[in-house]
Design an enzyme around this catalytic site. Structure first.
Site, PDB file in Angstrom:
ATOM      1  N   HIS A 269      -6.014 -31.162 -41.661  1.00  0.00           N
ATOM      2  CA  HIS A 269      -6.084 -29.870 -42.334  1.00  0.00           C
ATOM      3  C   HIS A 269      -4.769 -29.137 -42.170  1.00  0.00           C
ATOM      4  CE1 HIS A 269      -7.469 -25.932 -43.613  1.00  0.00           C
ATOM      5  NE2 HIS A 269      -8.429 -26.598 -44.225  1.00  0.00           N
ATOM      6  N   ASP A 326     -15.073 -31.507 -45.140  1.00  0.00           N
ATOM      7  CA  ASP A 326     -15.555 -32.492 -46.106  1.00  0.00           C
ATOM      8  C   ASP A 326     -16.030 -33.792 -45.475  1.00  0.00           C
ATOM      9  OD1 ASP A 326     -15.238 -30.986 -48.369  1.00  0.00           O
ATOM     10  OD2 ASP A 326     -13.124 -31.506 -48.593  1.00  0.00           O
TER      11      ASP A 326
HETATM   12  N1  CMC Z   1      -4.905 -39.806 -42.819  1.00  0.00           N
HETATM   13  C1  CMC Z   1      -3.776 -40.323 -42.309  1.00  0.00           C
HETATM   14  N2  CMC Z   1      -2.674 -39.612 -42.033  1.00  0.00           N
HETATM   15  C2  CMC Z   1      -2.705 -38.310 -42.292  1.00  0.00           C
HETATM   16  C3  CMC Z   1      -3.850 -37.671 -42.832  1.00  0.00           C
HETATM   17  C4  CMC Z   1      -4.967 -38.482 -43.089  1.00  0.00           C
HETATM   18  N3  CMC Z   1      -6.094 -37.929 -43.606  1.00  0.00           N
HETATM   19  N4  CMC Z   1      -3.622 -36.354 -42.994  1.00  0.00           N
HETATM   20  C5  CMC Z   1      -2.360 -36.153 -42.566  1.00  0.00           C
HETATM   21  N5  CMC Z   1      -1.810 -37.332 -42.126  1.00  0.00           N
HETATM   22  C6  CMC Z   1      -0.480 -37.499 -41.525  1.00  0.00           C
HETATM   23  C7  CMC Z   1       0.620 -37.437 -42.563  1.00  0.00           C
HETATM   24  O1  CMC Z   1       0.916 -38.725 -43.071  1.00  0.00           O
HETATM   25  C8  CMC Z   1       1.739 -36.840 -41.760  1.00  0.00           C
HETATM   26  O2  CMC Z   1       2.272 -37.853 -40.939  1.00  0.00           O
HETATM   27  P1  CMC Z   1       3.845 -37.853 -40.499  1.00  0.00           P
HETATM   28  O3  CMC Z   1       3.997 -36.670 -39.597  1.00  0.00           O
HETATM   29  O4  CMC Z   1       4.029 -39.160 -39.824  1.00  0.00           O
HETATM   30  O5  CMC Z   1       4.635 -37.702 -41.772  1.00  0.00           O
HETATM   31  C9  CMC Z   1       1.058 -35.848 -40.837  1.00  0.00           C
HETATM   32  O6  CMC Z   1      -0.272 -36.375 -40.662  1.00  0.00           O
HETATM   33  C10 CMC Z   1       0.969 -34.428 -41.391  1.00  0.00           C
HETATM   34  O7  CMC Z   1       0.354 -34.493 -42.683  1.00  0.00           O
HETATM   35  P2  CMC Z   1       0.784 -33.620 -43.926  1.00  0.00           P
HETATM   36  O8  CMC Z   1       0.406 -34.338 -45.179  1.00  0.00           O
HETATM   37  O9  CMC Z   1       2.211 -33.166 -43.779  1.00  0.00           O
HETATM   38  O10 CMC Z   1      -0.144 -32.345 -43.700  1.00  0.00           O
HETATM   39  P3  CMC Z   1      -0.541 -31.286 -44.787  1.00  0.00           P
HETATM   40  O11 CMC Z   1      -0.839 -30.033 -44.066  1.00  0.00           O
HETATM   41  O12 CMC Z   1       0.487 -31.242 -45.879  1.00  0.00           O
HETATM   42  O13 CMC Z   1      -1.875 -31.919 -45.436  1.00  0.00           O
HETATM   43  C11 CMC Z   1      -4.143 -32.414 -45.869  1.00  0.00           C
HETATM   44  C12 CMC Z   1      -3.159 -31.500 -45.130  1.00  0.00           C
HETATM   45  C13 CMC Z   1      -5.549 -31.885 -45.693  1.00  0.00           C
HETATM   46  C14 CMC Z   1      -3.805 -32.427 -47.370  1.00  0.00           C
HETATM   47  C15 CMC Z   1      -4.032 -33.846 -45.284  1.00  0.00           C
HETATM   48  O14 CMC Z   1      -4.403 -33.832 -43.930  1.00  0.00           O
HETATM   49  C16 CMC Z   1      -4.849 -34.856 -46.076  1.00  0.00           C
HETATM   50  O15 CMC Z   1      -4.365 -35.415 -47.062  1.00  0.00           O
HETATM   51  N6  CMC Z   1      -6.137 -35.142 -45.646  1.00  0.00           N
HETATM   52  C17 CMC Z   1      -7.008 -36.018 -46.399  1.00  0.00           C
HETATM   53  C18 CMC Z   1      -7.622 -35.267 -47.584  1.00  0.00           C
HETATM   54  C19 CMC Z   1      -8.689 -34.281 -47.143  1.00  0.00           C
HETATM   55  O16 CMC Z   1      -9.575 -34.579 -46.369  1.00  0.00           O
HETATM   56  N7  CMC Z   1      -8.626 -33.055 -47.723  1.00  0.00           N
HETATM   57  C20 CMC Z   1      -9.632 -32.007 -47.461  1.00  0.00           C
HETATM   58  C21 CMC Z   1      -9.041 -30.825 -46.759  1.00  0.00           C
HETATM   59  S1  CMC Z   1     -10.320 -29.709 -46.111  1.00  0.00           S
HETATM   60  C22 CMC Z   1     -11.166 -29.156 -47.541  1.00  0.00           C
HETATM   61  C23 CMC Z   1     -10.396 -28.147 -48.259  1.00  0.00           C
HETATM   62  O17 CMC Z   1      -9.584 -28.498 -49.136  1.00  0.00           O
HETATM   63  O18 CMC Z   1     -10.601 -26.928 -48.000  1.00  0.00           O
END
Ligand code: CMC
Length: 390
Positions: A269, A326
């Site tokens: 998140h 989720d």
């Molecule tokens: N699985 C594997 N690796 C992950 C995941 C994941 N679900 N989420 C983040 N990472 C890794 C990412 O690759 C990055 O690694 P590194 O530091 O080596 O580059 C690190 O963790 C930070 O991730 P980020 O993408 O920079 O973080 P963000 O804040 O931009 O993204 C997120 C947040 C929710 C989009 C992401 O965690 C994600 O894609 N999760 C899966 C989709 C999901 O479950 N979304 C629902 C969110 S809650 C409901 C809502 O939308 O309100």
């Protein structure tokens, strides 16, 4: 022209002041208008929470009765909207249908853009009509006639009745199901400046009407990194099950997200870096609801196994990746009989009061039009080359 700070994804940029939702990502706190999500999920109805978010205070009995009654009286959707819906393909994704028909509502209520100051009517209409429109997609997919609202039922029961009752047999809403739905909707009702809410505020900042702004929010919610994740989670868990149930293979794939492109849906998140308080409540609710309904869903065990493996894996620990709202919500929706491609629609029904509250606040604060800047990285000035010389 001036100094521009770059913040891709707005990780550190505050877009607005807001008095609606408080969120502390380190401590895992989420409050709506000062009331904790734990308290509200356990004690309130979804419409009470909607009123709280939109108008700032919990309603008195009188205010609640009036609010609920006006919503009941607007649940029917114009047959013209229905005619549009009838021409959608049977396999249309319910989120495509929802965003289109909400956008279409503005055409049926021209006072939403012709006259200002009548927001309350549109707020009531949206809250009333969204569940009706949502149920149509399911009915069409089933090849069944749509159900009209039954206004002696409460908000959640009315939706369930439109979804599941058939003209040929008696259907009674199970109170366990209605109560689980109520909890899920409350947990999704607002989440400060997330992607879809920011979209609603941004679109609304140009003074576009409420229906158009909400339709844009629904589109933003559909993406798999946002609300669309709830559908992805179940599809992922089903794939793991079909693959023999070995979670470690999927953990390894997610750890190599950069090369595999595979993320563990329902994990991570932007703001919660300790735990998502909604996920805690939902995990417990999933156990309760499945037990009460006598449902034995093997996917729940896979989810638990996956969670445990991830929480003990240094990749996830180092990145502070925890289950989000989720991760378990789809398991409950499934137990309630809601099909997988409707999960994100359920999220939209839940988030609607939050979007409305944020839109109303943005308008009341007379916020300027949202207009981010950029850092230009393209070509410098060059001479035009006529086509025959290229
Ligand atoms: N699985 C594997 N690796 C992950 C995941 C994941 N679900 N989420 C983040 N990472 C890794 C990412 O690759 C990055 O690694 P590194 O530091 O080596 O580059 C690190 O963790 C930070 O991730 P980020 O993408 O920079 O973080 P963000 O804040 O931009 O993204 C997120 C947040 C929710 C989009 C992401 O965690 C994600 O894609 N999760 C899966 C989709 C999901 O479950 N979304 C629902 C969110 S809650 C409901 C809502 O939308 O309100």
């Amino acid at each position: 022209t001036g100094f521009v700070t770059l913040d891709s994804g707005y990780k550190n940029t505050g877009a607005t002041k807001s008095a609606i939702t408080f969120l502390d990502g380190e401590k895992g706190i989420l409050n709506y208008r000062g009331y904790s999500i734990e308290d509200l999920a356990a004690k309130a109805t979804f419409l009470e929470v909607a009123y709280l978010l939109i108008y700032g205070e919990l309603p008195t009995q009188e205010q609640y009765a009036e609010f609920e009654d006006s919503i009941r009286r607007h649940t029917i959707v114009n047959e013209g909207v229905r005619a549009i819906f009838d021409n959608f393909p049977v396999n249309a994704h319910p989120m495509a249908t929802l965003s289109s028909l909400v956008s279409a509502l503005s055409a049926f209520y021209p006072d939403s853009y012709d006259e200002k100051g009548k927001d309350d009517r549109h707020i009531i209409r949206l809250l009333a009509k969204l569940p009706t429109i949502a149920s149509w997609s399911y009915k069409k997919a089933q090849g069944h006639p749509v159900n009209y609202p039954k206004n002696d039922l409460d908000y959640c029961s009315n939706f369930l009745n439109m979804m599941f009752s058939l003209p040929v047999e008696k259907y009674e809403v199970d109170p366990v199901v209605a109560s689980a739905l109520n909890t899920l909707l409350i947990l999704h009702a607002d989440h400060e400046q997330n992607c879809s809410t920011s979209t609603v505020r941004l679109v609304g900042s140009s003074q576009a009407n409420l229906y158009s702004s909400i339709s844009a929010g629904i589109s933003a919610l559909w993406g798999p990194l946002h609300g669309g994740a709830n559908q992805e989670v179940i599809e992922m868990l089903e794939a793991i099950k079909a693959d023999g149930g070995d979670v470690s293979k999927y953990i390894d794939m997610a750890k190599n997200a950069k090369t595999t492109g595979f993320r563990l849906f329902g994990f991570g998140h932007r703001v919660y870096k300790n735990f998502d308080p909604r996920a805690k409540i939902i995990k417990k609710a999933a156990d309760d609801v499945l037990t009460k309904l006598g449902v034995n869903d093997p996917v729940l065990e896979i989810a638990k196994g996956l969670e445990e493996a991830a929480l003990n894996d240094e990749y996830f620990v180092a990145r502070k990746l925890y289950p989000n709202v989720d991760f378990y919500s789809g398991i409950i929706y499934r137990a309630l009989g809601i099909p997988t491609n409707m999960f994100t629609v359920m999220f939209a029904i839940g988030r609607l009061p939050g979007w409305i509250a944020q839109w109303k606040e943005m308008r009341a604060m007379k916020e300027p039009i949202g207009r981010p800047r950029q850092i230009y990285t393209g070509a410098t000035l060059r001479d035009f080359v006529p086509m025959e010389q290229r």
